[in-house]
Write an enzyme that holds these catalytic residues in place. Structure first.
Site, short mmCIF file in Angstrom:
data_model
loop_
_atom_site.label_atom_id
_atom_site.label_comp_id
_atom_site.label_asym_id
_atom_site.label_seq_id
_atom_site.Cartn_x
_atom_site.Cartn_y
_atom_site.Cartn_z
N ASP A 1 0.23 6.14 -32.76
CA ASP A 1 1.21 5.78 -33.78
C ASP A 1 0.43 5.53 -35.07
OD1 ASP A 1 3.69 4.96 -34.90
OD2 ASP A 1 3.10 2.88 -34.60
N CYS B 1 3.36 1.48 2.76
CA CYS B 1 4.59 0.73 2.48
C CYS B 1 5.51 1.56 1.59
CB CYS B 1 4.26 -0.59 1.78
SG CYS B 1 3.26 -1.73 2.77
N ASP C 1 7.64 2.18 -29.85
CA ASP C 1 6.66 2.87 -29.01
C ASP C 1 6.80 2.50 -27.53
OD1 ASP C 1 5.30 4.10 -31.23
OD2 ASP C 1 4.44 2.13 -31.68
N CYS D 1 0.83 -1.20 0.00
CA CYS D 1 0.00 0.00 0.00
C CYS D 1 0.87 1.25 0.00
CB CYS D 1 -0.92 0.01 1.22
SG CYS D 1 -0.02 0.06 2.78
N ASP E 1 2.04 0.32 -31.26
CA ASP E 1 2.15 -1.12 -31.46
C ASP E 1 3.57 -1.66 -31.50
OD1 ASP E 1 2.73 0.04 -34.06
OD2 ASP E 1 2.51 -2.00 -34.85
#
Length: 705
Positions: free
Chosen positions: A426, A27, A604, A24, A600
């Site tokens: 893209d 932490c 990228d 969390c 893709d």
């Protein structure tokens, strides 16, 4: 040594550690704050999604010192390895087993409790209490381990967390119930203790499922390089050398169809390379002596002799991996509201329970009654509903999106997707399908088609593959050719009935084109088109209706991008390398935009990791899919808009769930404090609030329609 002294006096190293015990925001604060005080540490960033800690530190600070410092503040850590990933998978399976055991035990104990509630008294009631205890005690000992271990680790190092009051409440109720069962008391609350554990574990498992979906794309990226290379040694003899042992100055032979294991300069040979790694463009690029090549790129047509200039951590693909890893650390700042609330939860509950015990003792209640009231306060304030508010909604929404063709890998991505106000696309493989298709095939006569097909079948070049697909779909039968040769950087040549024929680049050809020649006839220019995905215009219109500004960031040339985006109303930046796309995303972030990056390719990867949220098509490279928060399947682009709309609806339900959880505590806590709630009623109330939250989340089953 201060951070400034480390920066000015010593070289800085970067170490990545797996911290499986981080759950969390509390932490995160303890880990980052604790290491920041360690001499020699420049910065520490904890990625909660992957539970990975990146530490920048002086070279004089060794790994054992970092691990020891983390252990002092209560967190086990280890270098990030495959074994660490396996250990985290084992933790998820352990949570699932603990949940199954608690659920099975809760059902059986409830069956026994029904008899007691129905009026069983005397020896029968005592027997049922003892039987309940025989089931509950081993269950608590086994299924409570995730909470007990976390609580003990925190207490042992002088701190607290949300598992401490949970553990105290469960153990206190179990101990009081055992006392009641052994002394023949009228009430035992084994059912409440086990039910509490079950619902807590359900929330922990749901959260774990979403975390496990957040896969690291860096490993997949590094797999794009070859495992090694054939290196020319002294006397011209060649030998296989692993990628990690390659060094600048070595000369390696790269056969057609192989990926490069290192960056380098071509010394001999000419070929075509698939450079989608760096540019994202589907058109292959010719390369010859003196040309630079990069690790991970694919040699398409002919052998090359390459002199290594950079290998391992110094290669271009390793640099992209580093950018992805660093950009991904920013996601750890987008923590759930429930996790932020956990910072105050533990001390507040401890104070409430202690106050209730003390006040009731002062009011004259016995220690037994005071302990029961304190236990009820601990149980009824358990943040089950708060803990389920986010993961329950995310799981249901993710299921709805999956049925609509969108795979969400990281639950927090829905929150970030709902916040997106800027989209970067893209071009190749994202706005377009990424599959070149032959256009104007009618320029070829039937005989020319047979010749072109025979030539295309002799090559693995993407344009040759496009010709082959188109002509085979028409039912063309290949001609019989002689002396078929593939000349790197030029194309295919052969002889047909004594006349030369070819598929070649030609002079002045640009973009996705090739030329078919036969004998002395003028060459025929064959064009190719990378078609837009279906529903592109509708997708962009929906995104604009949602208030999202759309534009293109592509590695392709300006002419290619302009042709593809004509009529879409999009602005575009072209010819961009990975680091330039990353810089664009970061500049937009600094200007206040929340960027949805849709891409893709490997090029990228850093931008996908750095975006506020990211998506990739199912046809993307492994790296693109792993770096993205969500993957959409099929050819249509419409799932992108559906995902944004579903994410916004999901966050509305999450906010409703928080109101339910908070409202429950506002009503229930005073009642428990006043002694009007038994531990069993507290467990039932806590469970009821959790069920209401889950039922509200189930309304998201149609979120992606």
């Amino acid at each position: 040594m201060t951070a400034h002294e480390a920066l000015s006096g010593e070289a800085i190293e970067r170490t990545i550690l797996a911290v499986p015990g981080a759950h969390c925001a509390g932490c995160m604060a303890k880990v980052e704050g604790g290491l920041a005080r360690l001499p020699g540490v420049v910065s520490a960033r904890l990625n909660l999604t992957a539970r990975q800690l990146t530490v920048a530190h002086a070279q004089s600070l060794q790994l054992p010192e970092l691990v020891a410092a983390l252990e002092k503040i209560g967190f086990a850590a280890q270098p990030l390895t495959d074994a660490a990933a396996i250990r985290q998978d084992s933790t998820s399976r352990g949570l699932l087993r603990a949940t199954a055991v608690a659920g099975f035990a809760a059902m059986n104990i409830m069956l026994l409790s029904v008899s007691v509630w129905s009026g069983a008294e005397g020896a029968i009631r005592d027997l049922f209490h003892l039987l309940s205890g025989l089931i509950a005690i081993p269950t608590v000992a086994y299924s409570g381990q995730p909470f007990f271990r976390s609580a003990w680790s925190a207490l042992k190092h002088g701190r607290t967390n949300m598992d401490v009051p949970i553990s105290i409440g469960v153990l206190l109720v179990t101990a009081l119930s055992l006392f009641e069962a052994l002394t023949g008391g009228p009430h035992a609350y084994f059912d409440g203790a086990v039910m509490l554990l079950f619902f807590l574990l359900v929330g922990r498992v749901l959260d774990s499922v979403m975390r496990d979906r957040a896969r690291d794309g860096v490993t997949a990226l590094l797999k794009q390089t070859a495992q090694g290379a054939l290196v020319i040694g002294e006397g011209g003899r060649s030998s296989w050398v692993r990628a990690g042992e390659l060094a600048p100055g070595m000369r390696m032979i790269v056969a057609a169809g192989e990926r490069l294991a290192a960056d380098g300069v071509v010394e001999a040979g000419a070929s075509s390379l698939d450079l989608s790694l760096l540019t994202g463009e589907s058109a292959p690029r010719p390369v010859g002596p003196g040309g630079t090549v990069n690790a991970g790129t694919l040699n398409l047509t002919a052998p090359l002799t390459v002199r290594v200039t950079a290998a391992g951590e110094g290669s271009s693909i390793a640099e992209i991996a580093r950018l992805m890893g660093e950009a991904g650390q920013g996601r750890s700042r987008y923590v759930r509201i429930a996790d932020r609330a956990a910072r105050l939860y533990a001390p507040a509950v401890h104070l409430l329970a202690a106050a209730s015990f003390i006040i009731w003792i002062l009011l004259g209640a016995g220690w037994h009654q005071a302990l029961l009231i304190a236990a009820a306060v601990l149980i009824i304030t358990c943040p089950c509903a708060l803990g389920l508010a986010v993961p329950a909604a995310q799981i249901v929404a993710a299921g709805s999106l999956m049925r609509a063709g969108v795979l969400v890998k990281d639950g927090s991505a829905l929150e970030r997707l709902a916040e997106a106000d800027r989209a970067l696309f893209d071009k190749t493989g994202t706005l377009t399908l990424g599959r070149p298709e032959l256009v104007h095939a009618e320029l070829l006569s039937h005989e020319d088609e047979a010749i072109a097909l025979a030539l295309a079948q002799a090559s693995r070049h993407p344009l040759a593959e496009a010709i082959r697909r188109a002509l085979e779909a028409k039912g063309v039968t290949p001609a019989s050719l002689a002396k078929i040769q593939e000349q790197p950087g030029f194309g295919l040549t052969a002889v047909y009935h004594g006349a030369p024929v070819s598929l070649a680049r030609g002079q002045g050809g640009e973009g996705l084109t090739t030329y078919f020649t036969r004998g002395s006839r003028p060459p025929l220019q064959l064009g190719f088109e990378d078609k837009l995905r279906p529903d592109v215009k509708e997708t962009l219109a929906r995104l604009r209706d949602l208030g999202i500004q759309c534009s293109v960031a592509s590695g392709d040339c300006g002419r290619s991008v302009a042709a593809a985006t004509r009529g879409l109303g999009l602005t575009a930046q072209t010819g961009m390398r990975p680091e330039e796309k990353l810089d664009l995303v970061e500049r937009l972030h600094r200007s206040g935009s929340r960027v949805l990056m849709v891409g893709d390719g490997l090029n990228d990867g850093p931008a996908l990791a750095a975006g506020h949220v990211s998506m990739a098509p199912g046809s993307a490279s492994d790296v693109g899919q792993n770096a993205a928060d969500a993957v959409f399947l099929g050819d249509s682009l419409l799932p992108v808009a559906k995902a944004v709309a579903a994410a916004r609806r999901t966050m509305r339900v999450v906010r409703q769930n928080f109101l339910i959880a908070i409202g429950y505590n506002v009503i229930a806590v005073p009642l428990a404090f006043a002694g009007m709630v038994t531990p069993l009623i507290a467990a039932l109330a806590m469970s009821g609030s959790s069920l209401i939250v889950v039922a509200n989340a189930l309304r998201l089953r149609s979120a992606a329609r």
